[in-house]
Design an enzyme around this catalytic site. Structure first.
Site, PDB file in Angstrom:
ATOM      1  N   ASN A   1       0.812  -1.201   0.000  1.00 40.70           N
ATOM      2  CA  ASN A   1       0.000   0.000   0.000  1.00 40.70           C
ATOM      3  C   ASN A   1       0.858   1.269   0.000  1.00 40.70           C
ATOM      4  OD1 ASN A   1      -1.801   2.071   0.391  1.00 40.70           O
ATOM      5  ND2 ASN A   1      -2.929   1.086   2.029  1.00 40.70           N
ATOM      6  N   ASP A   2       1.387   1.636   1.159  1.00 46.15           N
ATOM      7  CA  ASP A   2       2.090   2.908   1.260  1.00 46.15           C
ATOM      8  C   ASP A   2       3.265   3.033   0.279  1.00 46.15           C
ATOM      9  OD1 ASP A   2       0.350   3.654   3.231  1.00 46.15           O
ATOM     10  OD2 ASP A   2       1.613   2.875   4.839  1.00 46.15           O
ATOM     11  N   VAL A   3       3.922   1.919  -0.024  1.00 45.74           N
ATOM     12  CA  VAL A   3       5.090   1.985  -0.896  1.00 45.74           C
ATOM     13  C   VAL A   3       4.700   2.249  -2.355  1.00 45.74           C
ATOM     14  CG1 VAL A   3       6.458   0.488   0.581  1.00 45.74           C
ATOM     15  CG2 VAL A   3       5.161  -0.505  -1.303  1.00 45.74           C
ATOM     16  N   THR A   4       3.391   2.286  -2.636  1.00 44.65           N
ATOM     17  CA  THR A   4       2.957   2.581  -4.001  1.00 44.65           C
ATOM     18  C   THR A   4       2.217   3.914  -4.055  1.00 44.65           C
ATOM     19  OG1 THR A   4       0.790   1.542  -3.693  1.00 44.65           O
ATOM     20  CG2 THR A   4       2.574   0.116  -4.438  1.00 44.65           C
TER      21      THR A   4
END
Lengths: 97, 466
Positions: B388-391
């Site tokens: 999630n956050d890494v994208t």
């Protein structure tokens, strides 16, 4: 004593530099096995624990030394075992499937 | 026990060789091709050093040593055989064991020497015990959180950092006092106890997503405490092994903090998990497009180039083996499939690589963020599984986002983005992900494992072979 201390500090510093250079060049692909490997190597502390337990200088030191050997040995055995298991799984794509 | 002359020299030589083998062991870890040789080197070095130590003339009784070695092996073997998904907690546990060993030896050494401990000796002993103690309880806490014996959710309260730093300051104060006057033997238990409490307090505010940084940091502490023990015992071998481990953990923590765009002081002071942003205000969510497995399979099957982005959600759902089936099915159709690995994907550095390698995905298909980011614009599909956050493109564009500046995988540059997700809940950082509302994004709602399974069924069962 003073000289010994200084030599030890030199050793620590040089090992630190080697560590930085070597670790930096390790592919991120292998960072998990790297951590379990350094963990196993770090368990060389078992050497100090063995002497402590074996010298039998006091009951306290023998008891603590013995527990310390158990803790470190489990890291030696478990660490090398799992590192090798992980590395075994890393394969290149074979001749075109 | 042995008494022939030259024993001491012989032991020193085994240590010297072990040191060389340890360094080589790390050198060979550079690439997967030589890495297993590295493990062999480490094992031989370890065997030599332990064998040499057993010849030490000071040893008068082998009974307890042997019992302990056997017991340690009995505990170690199952720890070496845990399932790959359990590797992060196993690693945390082994940091705890290493730190326990160091702390116990430090304690014993203090009481053997007290009250006449030279100042420098007292200083390194304090460092050994403080670092060892906080690493011991801290790692146990981390392992407990990873194993989900303890809540993964960060627990924060007002003034937490102040309380934590106060604990640490008191411990260092006591240590300084003992260095000044080592005869206050009764203060030693206090110096031992405070770091043990501090270790627990330090991990309480840590959430799951911060684990890669924390594990690396504890790794570094464990190494440094072992190096301190090397100073106490005047063992060059231990100093070097500890320094190598400390350096390794340090580099990994720096990598992890960079990958999360946290400053290094932020990491050093254990202030992770503090950025609890007020939950994304109740703005009404824009509509998203969702798709079925059938539609997803059709798009994937027609693609030339697919990049899969795995995250912790894939590990939780145990979906890696299904992902491998998808990889095979697409490969069979001539689709080029690669995997994009963000440094902090998962719960420890390199976590995703190990899971995918376990599922038999060749490692030359696993690409690091820097290697793969240039490939997204050419990709037909970016398939996000449990990340999630890494994208989150907000990290690139939205200066008000708490993750602004964090390096991300540029999945939004692919022609089509597919996101497998259970529902619309935000990620660990509690931040909404604008990626999901892009017109090119298809949300695939469901459990990662079963959803990937259905895509594979569509690809292999439903006729139309390319």
């Amino acid at each position: 004593m003073k000289m010994d201390l200084l030599t030890s500090l030199y050793v620590f510093m040089l090992a630190g530099f080697i560590g930085f250079e070597v670790i930096r060049s390790i592919t991120p692909l292998l960072h998990t096995p790297l951590m379990s490997l350094t963990n196993a190597l770090d368990a060389i502390a078992v050497v100090g624990a063995i002497i402590l337990a074996g010298e039998h200088r006091s009951t306290l030191s023998t008891v603590l030394g013995t527990i310390a050997i158990v803790a470190a040995t489990s890291n030696v055995v478990g660490g090398f075992l799992i590192t090798d298991r992980m590395l075994k799984m890393f394969k290149v794509s074979g001749p075109k499937k | 026990m042995t008494n022939w002359p030259g024993t001491d020299t012989f032991i020193e030589i085994t240590y010297l060789i072990a040191t060389a083998l340890f360094i080589l062991s790390l050198v060979w870890m550079r690439t997967p091709v030589t890495a297993r040789r590295g493990v062999r080197a480490g094992e031989i070095g370890m065997a030599l050093a332990i064998g040499g130590t057993l010849l030490n003339r000071g040893i008068v009784d082998y009974k307890w040593i042997l019992i302990a070695l056997v017991l340690g092996t009995i505990i170690g073997v199952p720890l070496g055989r845990v399932h790959m998904t359990a590797v992060p907690q196993r690693t945390a546990l082994s940091h705890a064991f290493g730190a326990l060993c160091v702390t116990l030896v430090g304690t014993a050494e203090f009481y053997l020497r007290a009250p006449n401990v030279p100042r420098f000796m007292m200083a390194v002993l304090s460092m050994e015990v403080i670092l060892g103690g906080l690493t011991f309880t801290g790692s146990l806490m981390a392992a407990g959180k990873l194993q989900e014996y303890l809540p993964q959710r960060p627990i924060t309260y007002k003034g937490q950092n102040f309380v934590n730093l106060a604990f640490l300051a008191v411990a260092i104060g006591v240590a300084a006092y003992l260095v000044h006057d080592p005869s206050h033997v009764h203060l030693f238990p206090l110096m031992l106890a405070i770091p043990l409490v501090f270790g627990v307090l330090m991990i309480i505010p840590i959430g799951g997503a911060d684990m890669p940084t924390v594990i690396s940091l504890l790794n570094s502490y464990a190494g440094l405490s072992a190096a301190a023990m090397g100073f106490v015992l005047d063992s060059k071998l231990l100093i070097i092994a500890g320094a190598l481990d400390g350096a390794s953990g340090f580099i990994l923590s720096v990598n992890m903090s960079k990958a999360m765009n946290r400053s290094f002081t932020n990491v050093l002071f254990g202030a992770f998990g503090q950025e609890q942003v007020a939950g994304a205000a109740a703005v009404e969510a824009p509509p998203v497009r969702s798709a079925t497995a059938e539609e997803a399979a059709a798009i994937l099957g027609a693609a030339n180039k697919v990049i899969v982005v795995p995250g912790y959600g894939m590990a939780v759902a145990q979906a890696q083996h299904k992902v491998r089936e998808l990889y095979d099915a697409l490969n069979k159709r001539g689709v080029d499939v690669k995997f994009a690995i963000h440094p902090v994907a998962g719960r420890m550095p390199g976590h995703m690589n190990v899971l995918l390698a376990e599922a038999d995905i060749p490692y030359d298909k696993l690409l690091d963020m820097d290697e793969v980011n240039g490939d997204f614009p050419q990709a037909d599909v970016a398939l996000v599984i449990g990340a999630n956050d890494v994208t989150n493109p907000a990290a690139r564009s939205d200066a008000s986002s708490p993750i602004y500046g964090m390096p991300i995988l540029d999945v939004d540059k692919a022609r089509t983005v597919m996101v497998i997700k259970r529902g619309m809940s935000p990620g660990f950082a509690g931040i909404d992900n604008p990626l999901y509302y892009l017109p090119k994004t298809l949300m695939l709602f469901g459990d990662a494992k079963s959803f990937v399974g259905s895509i594979v069924r569509e690809l292999t069962g439903g006729g139309g072979h390319g």
